[in-house]
Motif scaffolding. Structure first.
Motif: not given
Length: 385
Positions: A217-221, A229-232
């Motif tokens: 479910k995790f990606i990063s932006f 870098i923001y975890p999403t």
């Protein structure tokens, strides 16, 4: 991350490459200059250059130590850069630096694999409480004293990069008088593309159980404006930032909670409503009241108390809301880290706008339409569909 490491690596190797063919002449120019600088200090009593093989004969160390006249304990202090090489091929194994003036371990320290790739880098800040001895142990170095001293930072962050496993591990350490330096806070692992792998939580060295979130479910932006870098986290069909925005706009009103710069990394910035409307990076936007309602429904299944629990830090949703406070229009700070509101893009009237509202005193999460637009609140962005 990898590209940055490589750039730093080349900069350091070519800066300190004098005499690589002979172990005893490595960095001769650097240490000669350092000795000349230290010799001008009237408080310096003795300067000692260490160039010895490590007992295991797998490494070679170069460093400089100083005794000061005003030190009643007549101790050696590590000063300047310390280099450790692999004796098998003369390749650089480790670099660290202790500031000459403050005697604080500072800057960035690197360790390398024998092929020259970075194994780890450690970034230290300059906060410290006291002088702490670091004991090398008996006979660790051949023919050298058993310990030296340096002012160690009270809190520092390390970012370790494993070239073999392509894994980045972020840890924060804190000093305890009883335990020394111990891991404190989150330990987060990413792959080489900065995709989330897993997360652990430590309280002064002791691992605490946390909910393991499905890494799929995790990606990063990456915010292209400043490279942050923001975890999403994907919740239902929505993709949310799992961290408050920390972007400095060209115009508008924004604040640091309690004017403490250390709060930026944890809480991001606080923005008034007008500024918040256009603050999210391209590809994302400030969520509407309806999008927050969908979030609450997806997490709580109609139960606002359950949604409150799961949306907070360490909740299983991964949204990780923090009690990050607020700023009133008169300049006072609100909530005192006992709650948080996050702006929505939906206006209620000329004075107020809607925000999602978490309070330690009122566990159900709610949508609050009575938040004055002049108040400073954090922002969570949501990815465009």
């Amino acid at each position: 991350m990898k590209r940055i490491c490589v750039i730093l690596l080349f900069g350091l190797i070519f800066s300190f490459q004098d005499g690589y063919c002979q172990l005893d002449t490595m960095n001769q120019h650097y240490f000669s200059n350092l000795k000349a600088i230290l010799s001008q200090d009237s408080n310096v009593k003795e300067i000692k250059l260490i160039q010895e093989k490590i007992v295991s004969n797998k490494g070679f160390i170069q460093s400089m130590y100083v005794k000061y006249k005003d030190d009643p304990n007549n101790r050696y202090w590590h000063i300047g850069k310390e280099f450790i090489y692999n004796t098998s091929n003369n390749s650089l194994g480790f670099i660290s630096n202790v500031d000459i003036k403050t005697k604080v371990l500072s800057d960035t320290s690197f360790s390398y694999f024998p092929d020259g790739k970075i194994a780890a880098l450690y970034i230290y800040n300059l906060k410290y409480d006291s002088i702490i001895s670091e004991k090398r142990g008996n006979n660790v170095w051949s023919g050298i004293f058993g310990h030296y001293y340096e002012k160690m930072p009270n809190i520092y962050k390390t970012i370790e990069y494993s070239c073999t496993g392509d894994t980045i591990i972020e840890r924060t350490y804190k000093y305890s008088e009883l335990k020394g330096f111990v891991i404190n806070g989150d330990v987060i692992s990413y792959d080489k593309e900065r995709h989330f792998i897993n997360k652990q939580f430590f309280d002064m060295g002791l691992e605490k159980p946390i909910v393991i979130i499905d890494s799929s479910k995790f990606i990063s932006f990456i915010d292209k404006r400043d490279g942050q870098i923001y975890p999403t986290i994907k919740i239902g069909d929505q993709i949310w930032f799992a961290k408050n925005l920390a972007y400095i706009p060209d115009s508008g009103k924004y604040w640091i909670y309690q004017n403490n710069k250390d709060n930026i990394k944890r809480y991001g910035y606080l923005y008034n409503w007008e500024t918040s409307k256009n603050i999210c990076p391209d590809g994302t936007h400030l969520p509407s009241k309806e999008e927050y309602e969908t979030l609450i429904q997806n997490v709580g299944k109609g139960n606002a108390k359950l949604a409150y629990k799961e949306l907070l830090y360490n909740g299983s949703s991964g949204f990780s809301a923090l009690f990050s406070g607020s700023r009133f229009a008169n300049g006072n700070w609100g909530l005192n880290e006992r709650g948080v509101g996050m702006w929505s893009s939906t206006s209620k009237n000329k004075i107020s706008a809607w925000a999602i509202d978490f309070s330690e005193y009122n566990p159900p999460v709610v949508l609050n339409g009575h938040i004055t637009k002049k108040i400073g609140l954090p922002v969570r962005c949501i990815v465009d569909k």
